[in-house]
Design a protein around this motif. Structure first.
Motif, PDB file in Angstrom:
ATOM      1  N   GLN A   1     -15.127   5.407  -3.893  1.00 28.91           N
ATOM      2  CA  GLN A   1     -14.231   4.808  -3.167  1.00 28.91           C
ATOM      3  C   GLN A   1     -14.096   5.560  -1.993  1.00 28.91           C
ATOM      4  O   GLN A   1     -14.191   5.172  -0.767  1.00 28.91           O
TER       5      GLN A   1
ATOM      6  N   ASP B   1      -4.472   6.847  -0.536  1.00 27.41           N
ATOM      7  CA  ASP B   1      -3.596   6.826   0.428  1.00 27.41           C
ATOM      8  C   ASP B   1      -2.405   7.601   0.457  1.00 27.41           C
ATOM      9  O   ASP B   1      -1.727   8.059   1.307  1.00 27.41           O
TER      10      ASP B   1
ATOM     11  N   THR C   1      -2.914  -2.579  -3.019  1.00 24.22           N
ATOM     12  CA  THR C   1      -4.300  -1.749  -2.839  1.00 24.22           C
ATOM     13  C   THR C   1      -4.428  -1.284  -4.417  1.00 24.22           C
ATOM     14  O   THR C   1      -3.615  -1.383  -5.232  1.00 24.22           O
TER      15      THR C   1
ATOM     16  N   SER D   1       0.780  -1.277  -0.088  1.00 20.30           N
ATOM     17  CA  SER D   1       0.211   0.116   0.133  1.00 20.30           C
ATOM     18  C   SER D   1       0.979   1.148   0.011  1.00 20.30           C
ATOM     19  O   SER D   1       2.106   1.204  -0.070  1.00 20.30           O
TER      20      SER D   1
ATOM     21  N   ILE E   1     -10.394  -2.751  -0.843  1.00 14.44           N
ATOM     22  CA  ILE E   1      -9.223  -2.061  -1.116  1.00 14.44           C
ATOM     23  C   ILE E   1      -8.238  -2.709  -2.058  1.00 14.44           C
ATOM     24  O   ILE E   1      -7.300  -2.088  -2.540  1.00 14.44           O
TER      25      ILE E   1
ATOM     26  N   ASP F   1      -7.497   3.351  -4.542  1.00 17.48           N
ATOM     27  CA  ASP F   1      -7.072   3.497  -3.091  1.00 17.48           C
ATOM     28  C   ASP F   1      -5.469   3.941  -3.132  1.00 17.48           C
ATOM     29  O   ASP F   1      -5.308   4.792  -1.892  1.00 17.48           O
TER      30      ASP F   1
ATOM     31  N   ARG G   1     -14.697   4.240   1.644  1.00 19.53           N
ATOM     32  CA  ARG G   1     -13.801   4.235   2.693  1.00 19.53           C
ATOM     33  C   ARG G   1     -13.380   5.597   2.901  1.00 19.53           C
ATOM     34  O   ARG G   1     -12.431   6.252   2.283  1.00 19.53           O
TER      35      ARG G   1
ATOM     36  N   SER H   1      -6.810  -1.221   7.936  1.00 22.27           N
ATOM     37  CA  SER H   1      -7.838  -0.803   7.440  1.00 22.27           C
ATOM     38  C   SER H   1      -9.090  -1.606   7.845  1.00 22.27           C
ATOM     39  O   SER H   1      -9.119  -3.069   7.889  1.00 22.27           O
TER      40      SER H   1
END
Length: 364
Positions: A199, A167, A159, A81, A150, A163, A203, A144
């Motif tokens: 998204q 991030d 990810t 990620s 994700i 995402d 999230r 998370s």
């Protein structure tokens, strides 16, 4: 190779599928107790890459093996990620010295891991090169609650593109940098705005929500590059220039091209092209831009061209130039002063007062 129960084929499968890396829990099932693993590491036959993660190969780790080791350390649900996923999505160049970022489901016990320094064997005579040097740059663990929404599966799970962009933005130290990061990611990789909006709803970012929403709204107006972002925020919005059209279609040599910025003042048109040759210098692009400039001139459309250097270093000067042409074409408005304009005016006034004071002393 040291074998456990059976003929070692199970261990060989791990070596082949995980690039020579494995965890203590994986080899425990094959008959390698913790004491036996420690003995193999102490003898130099294996090396400890991260806590509980080992390698059968004692040479330097490639970047891919570094990433795989971090995934193994994070556990079965870990995925790359943040910047590490960004590397895999080609947002940025790999940085071998950077810690690997992984995201795990909320509630998992994995914690951040400091860089691993290569150590030598304490038993036997096998020597490993590079004693004391960095072996692995370490791991940063994120958690998370939306973990199942994700990720992209695969040999190197990560990810999703959307995402990863979010991030990167949320991890920036300031709202301004978060704004810039999201616009850069979306325009660089042509991410659909509908995907970003969806998204964010699934999230919700833990910070910068209003800033990221503003960035999405600006992207929806047609901004398609970092240079266009700089122009829209630091030239147009900061100086009160009139409403513009972005990515307006024009026909040149039988092809449909798009103007970056178009102002319409009554029946007159003022076009601003933002020259991104700093970011794309292909001869074909340069030729296309020249043809587009010539076509505007032949059609009698007022036209200005600015590059990244002018827009980023002197947005106030760019705004003044655009305002002058707009007024010449019939705009009855006035540009406003931004904070940079005020600071520059104050500095110039101070310099003028200083010169006058010197002249007075000199003439006494």
């Amino acid at each position: 190779m040291e074998h456990g129960r059976g003929d070692g084929r199970e261990l060989q499968v791990l070596i082949d599928t995980q690039w020579g890396l494995f965890t203590q829990s994986q080899v425990t099932e094959l008959g390698y107790s913790r004491n036996r693993v420690r003995a193999l590491v102490d003898s130099g036959a294996w090396i400890a890459v991260l806590r509980g993660v080992y390698s059968i190969f004692t040479g330097p780790l490639t970047r891919q093996r570094t990433l795989m080791a971090a995934l193994l350390y994070g556990g079965g649900h870990a995925m790359l990620s943040h910047r590490s996923a960004a590397e895999e999505w080609a947002f940025c160049e790999p940085d071998p010295a950077a810690a690997v970022h992984v995201t795990v489901p909320y509630g998992k016990s994995a914690c951040n891991q400091r860089p691993t320094v290569r150590s030598g064997p304490t038993v036997g005579t096998r020597l490993v090169a590079g004693i004391g040097s960095s072996l692995h740059p370490g791991v940063v663990v994120h958690r998370s609650r939306a973990h199942r929404h994700i990720g992209v599966p695969g040999d190197m799970p990560r990810t999703t593109l959307v995402d990863t962009a979010l991030d990167l933005a949320v991890s920036e130290p300031t709202p301004e940098q978060a704004f810039h990061s999201l616009v850069s990611s979306v325009t660089q990789r042509r991410i659909r705005l509908t995907d970003v909006r969806e998204q964010i709803a699934v999230r919700r970012p833990y910070r910068y929500l209003s800033t990221l929403t503003e960035a999405i709204d600006l992207l929806a107006t047609g901004v398609q590059s970092v240079l266009e972002l700089e122009y829209a925020t630091n030239v147009e919005a900061a100086h009160g220039l009139p409403t513009t059209e972005r990515q307006s279609a024009v026909q040149v040599d039988g092809r449909t091209l798009y103007e970056d910025v178009v102002y319409r003042v009554g029946s007159r048109t003022v076009t601003v092209r933002l020259d991104g040759r700093r970011f794309h210098s292909m001869r074909e692009v340069a030729f296309r831009d020249r043809r587009r400039d010539n076509a505007a001139e032949l059609a009698g459309r007022a036209r200005l061209v600015f590059g990244y250097e002018e827009v980023s270093s002197d947005p106030c000067g760019v705004a003044r130039d655009v305002a002058l042409v707009l007024q010449r074409e019939g705009w009855d408005g006035e540009p406003t002063s931004c904070a940079l304009c005020v600071a520059a005016a104050t500095h110039n006034t101070h310099d003028t007062d200083l010169v006058l004071a010197i002249d007075v002393r000199h003439n006494r």
